[in-house]
Design a protein around this motif. Sequence first.
Motif, PDB file in Angstrom:
ATOM      1  N   LEU A  24       0.963  -0.860   0.252  1.00  0.00           N
ATOM      2  CA  LEU A  24       0.090  -0.032   0.333  1.00  0.00           C
ATOM      3  C   LEU A  24       0.991   1.544   0.005  1.00  0.00           C
ATOM      4  CD1 LEU A  24      -2.562  -1.098   2.915  1.00  0.00           C
ATOM      5  CD2 LEU A  24      -2.884  -1.180   0.262  1.00  0.00           C
ATOM      6  N   THR A  25       0.721   2.150  -0.955  1.00  0.00           N
ATOM      7  CA  THR A  25       1.624   3.971  -1.051  1.00  0.00           C
ATOM      8  C   THR A  25       0.869   4.459  -0.245  1.00  0.00           C
ATOM      9  OG1 THR A  25       0.187   4.169  -3.026  1.00  0.00           O
ATOM     10  CG2 THR A  25       2.097   2.716  -3.308  1.00  0.00           C
ATOM     11  N   LYS A  26       1.481   5.273   0.686  1.00  0.00           N
ATOM     12  CA  LYS A  26       1.522   6.525   1.394  1.00  0.00           C
ATOM     13  C   LYS A  26       2.214   7.191   0.872  1.00  0.00           C
ATOM     14  CE  LYS A  26       1.611   7.560   6.044  1.00  0.00           C
ATOM     15  NZ  LYS A  26       2.330   7.149   8.113  1.00  0.00           N
ATOM     16  N   ALA A  27       0.942   8.169   0.236  1.00  0.00           N
ATOM     17  CA  ALA A  27       1.774   9.485  -0.566  1.00  0.00           C
ATOM     18  C   ALA A  27       2.548  10.024   1.189  1.00  0.00           C
ATOM     19  CB  ALA A  27       1.040  10.858  -0.865  1.00  0.00           C
ATOM     20  N   VAL A  28       4.044  10.973   0.137  1.00  0.00           N
ATOM     21  CA  VAL A  28       4.886  12.098   0.752  1.00  0.00           C
ATOM     22  C   VAL A  28       3.923  13.137   1.382  1.00  0.00           C
ATOM     23  CG1 VAL A  28       6.382  13.229   1.679  1.00  0.00           C
ATOM     24  CG2 VAL A  28       7.186  10.890   0.805  1.00  0.00           C
ATOM     25  N   HIS A  57       2.199   6.374  -9.404  1.00  0.00           N
ATOM     26  CA  HIS A  57       2.224   7.342  -8.204  1.00  0.00           C
ATOM     27  C   HIS A  57       3.173   8.201  -7.752  1.00  0.00           C
ATOM     28  CE1 HIS A  57       4.419   5.145  -5.322  1.00  0.00           C
ATOM     29  NE2 HIS A  57       4.276   3.735  -5.730  1.00  0.00           N
ATOM     30  N   PRO A  58       2.918   9.581  -7.009  1.00  0.00           N
ATOM     31  CA  PRO A  58       3.977  10.081  -6.388  1.00  0.00           C
ATOM     32  C   PRO A  58       4.623   9.166  -5.180  1.00  0.00           C
ATOM     33  CG  PRO A  58       1.309  10.817  -5.845  1.00  0.00           C
ATOM     34  CD  PRO A  58       1.391   9.498  -6.431  1.00  0.00           C
ATOM     35  N   LYS A  59       5.588  10.569  -4.467  1.00  0.00           N
ATOM     36  CA  LYS A  59       6.174  10.213  -4.107  1.00  0.00           C
ATOM     37  C   LYS A  59       6.093   9.576  -2.730  1.00  0.00           C
ATOM     38  CE  LYS A  59      11.373  11.394  -1.731  1.00  0.00           C
ATOM     39  NZ  LYS A  59      11.667  12.419  -1.607  1.00  0.00           N
ATOM     40  N   SER A  60       6.650   7.720  -2.755  1.00  0.00           N
ATOM     41  CA  SER A  60       5.717   7.646  -1.206  1.00  0.00           C
ATOM     42  C   SER A  60       6.629   6.188  -0.870  1.00  0.00           C
ATOM     43  CB  SER A  60       4.290   6.919  -2.045  1.00  0.00           C
ATOM     44  OG  SER A  60       3.531   7.872  -2.503  1.00  0.00           O
ATOM     45  N   PHE A  61       5.788   6.468   0.607  1.00  0.00           N
ATOM     46  CA  PHE A  61       6.507   4.862   1.648  1.00  0.00           C
ATOM     47  C   PHE A  61       5.278   3.776   0.930  1.00  0.00           C
ATOM     48  CE2 PHE A  61       7.176   8.619   4.576  1.00  0.00           C
ATOM     49  CZ  PHE A  61       8.442   8.646   4.115  1.00  0.00           C
ATOM     50  N   HIS A  62       6.212   2.867   1.689  1.00  0.00           N
ATOM     51  CA  HIS A  62       5.449   1.383   0.787  1.00  0.00           C
ATOM     52  C   HIS A  62       5.183   0.323   2.663  1.00  0.00           C
ATOM     53  CE1 HIS A  62       7.263   2.829  -2.675  1.00  0.00           C
ATOM     54  NE2 HIS A  62       5.888   2.375  -2.816  1.00  0.00           N
ATOM     55  N   GLU A 161       9.832   6.538  11.639  1.00  0.00           N
ATOM     56  CA  GLU A 161       9.490   7.931  10.767  1.00  0.00           C
ATOM     57  C   GLU A 161       9.096   8.845  11.764  1.00  0.00           C
ATOM     58  OE1 GLU A 161       6.095   6.546   8.550  1.00  0.00           O
ATOM     59  OE2 GLU A 161       6.992   5.519   6.822  1.00  0.00           O
ATOM     60  N   THR A 162       8.474   7.972  13.354  1.00  0.00           N
ATOM     61  CA  THR A 162       8.229   8.821  14.132  1.00  0.00           C
ATOM     62  C   THR A 162       9.217   8.943  14.952  1.00  0.00           C
ATOM     63  OG1 THR A 162       6.369   7.461  14.614  1.00  0.00           O
ATOM     64  CG2 THR A 162       7.365   8.691  16.663  1.00  0.00           C
ATOM     65  N   ASP A 163      10.401   8.859  14.837  1.00  0.00           N
ATOM     66  CA  ASP A 163      12.093  10.042  15.360  1.00  0.00           C
ATOM     67  C   ASP A 163      12.282  10.729  14.543  1.00  0.00           C
ATOM     68  OD1 ASP A 163      11.998   7.745  17.989  1.00  0.00           O
ATOM     69  OD2 ASP A 163      13.367   6.175  16.065  1.00  0.00           O
ATOM     70  N   ASP A 164      11.946  10.364  12.941  1.00  0.00           N
ATOM     71  CA  ASP A 164      12.453  11.576  11.996  1.00  0.00           C
ATOM     72  C   ASP A 164      11.526  12.577  12.343  1.00  0.00           C
ATOM     73  OD1 ASP A 164      14.355   9.812  11.269  1.00  0.00           O
ATOM     74  OD2 ASP A 164      13.286   8.713   9.105  1.00  0.00           O
ATOM     75  N   GLY A 192      11.239  13.375   2.671  1.00  0.00           N
ATOM     76  CA  GLY A 192      10.375  11.896   2.389  1.00  0.00           C
ATOM     77  C   GLY A 192       9.747  12.142   3.547  1.00  0.00           C
ATOM     78  N   ALA A 193       9.203  13.410   4.361  1.00  0.00           N
ATOM     79  CA  ALA A 193       8.804  13.372   5.913  1.00  0.00           C
ATOM     80  C   ALA A 193       7.018  13.189   5.713  1.00  0.00           C
ATOM     81  CB  ALA A 193       9.389  14.876   6.311  1.00  0.00           C
ATOM     82  N   ASP A 194       6.405  12.879   5.916  1.00  0.00           N
ATOM     83  CA  ASP A 194       5.374  12.462   6.724  1.00  0.00           C
ATOM     84  C   ASP A 194       4.491  13.786   6.128  1.00  0.00           C
ATOM     85  OD1 ASP A 194       3.519  12.107   8.409  1.00  0.00           O
ATOM     86  OD2 ASP A 194       5.524  11.513   9.322  1.00  0.00           O
ATOM     87  N   VAL A 195       3.234  13.265   5.266  1.00  0.00           N
ATOM     88  CA  VAL A 195       2.161  14.407   5.191  1.00  0.00           C
ATOM     89  C   VAL A 195       1.882  15.314   6.922  1.00  0.00           C
ATOM     90  CG1 VAL A 195      -0.378  15.066   4.660  1.00  0.00           C
ATOM     91  CG2 VAL A 195       0.997  12.831   3.288  1.00  0.00           C
ATOM     92  N   ASP A 196       1.832  14.214   7.622  1.00  0.00           N
ATOM     93  CA  ASP A 196       1.003  14.506   8.918  1.00  0.00           C
ATOM     94  C   ASP A 196       2.370  15.892   9.155  1.00  0.00           C
ATOM     95  OD1 ASP A 196      -1.417  13.391   9.268  1.00  0.00           O
ATOM     96  OD2 ASP A 196      -0.681  11.918  10.587  1.00  0.00           O
ATOM     97  N   THR A 197       3.729  15.284   9.443  1.00  0.00           N
ATOM     98  CA  THR A 197       4.215  15.755  10.301  1.00  0.00           C
ATOM     99  C   THR A 197       4.907  17.449   9.426  1.00  0.00           C
ATOM    100  OG1 THR A 197       5.952  14.022  10.223  1.00  0.00           O
ATOM    101  CG2 THR A 197       7.354  16.406  10.316  1.00  0.00           C
TER     102      THR A 197
END
Length: 213
Positions: A24-28, A57-62, A161-164, A192-197
């Motif tokens: 599953l992809t999680k967009a950055v 897809h756009p830049k994502s985590f997997h 990801e949480t630490d970053d 590559g930080a996530d959307v919430d950050t």
Amino acid sequence: MTEINENALAKMREVVPESQIHYLTKAVSRDDKNKLGCEQKNGRNVSADGIFCGGYHPKSFHVAYWGHADLTARLLEADPEWNWEPLSVDDRGLPAFDQNGGLWMRLTVGGVTRLGYGDSQGKTGPNAIKEAIGDGLRNAAMRFGAGLELWSKSDLRSTQETDDAREWLVEAQAAADVPAIREIWQQARAAGADVDTLDKITILAQERMEGGA
């Protein structure tokens, strides 16, 4: 006393074949319009974690997962008489979901019964029920060692990801002014930080602007 089938339990612990692992992809970033084929040639323009799923897809985590059909096949291979049942039922005799919309269940394989818990991430309707059951089976099967390596990788990635994210937010909070916060936002996105950050850094910038800094 039910006889325990050690061969069935050993089968449950076998590593998931690469061909059965899906992503599953999680967009950055929500506003990333640069969609490309997720292949090695496009590198980190598409993949933020070095995994290439072959999708578009756009830049994502997997996030790796094991499909319901493949898990069912593993259960049948391990024990053709495997079974699951809800931990409790409602007044109609149907599986009872808890106050969070989750389902507790018992999974029995090879004469051993273990608990699992599944939910459908707040969804409703028939498909949500099926998703909760499938999620519960994967959760219970993990207690038998099935797909454990996938869960371990996911947990490790989540921790990283949480630490970053925490480091980016600390830097943004210590930034001297709004332009500095915006620069940190750009650096976090590029890393590559996530959307919430990214959203939290944006809020910090807005609060600093409203405060006149």
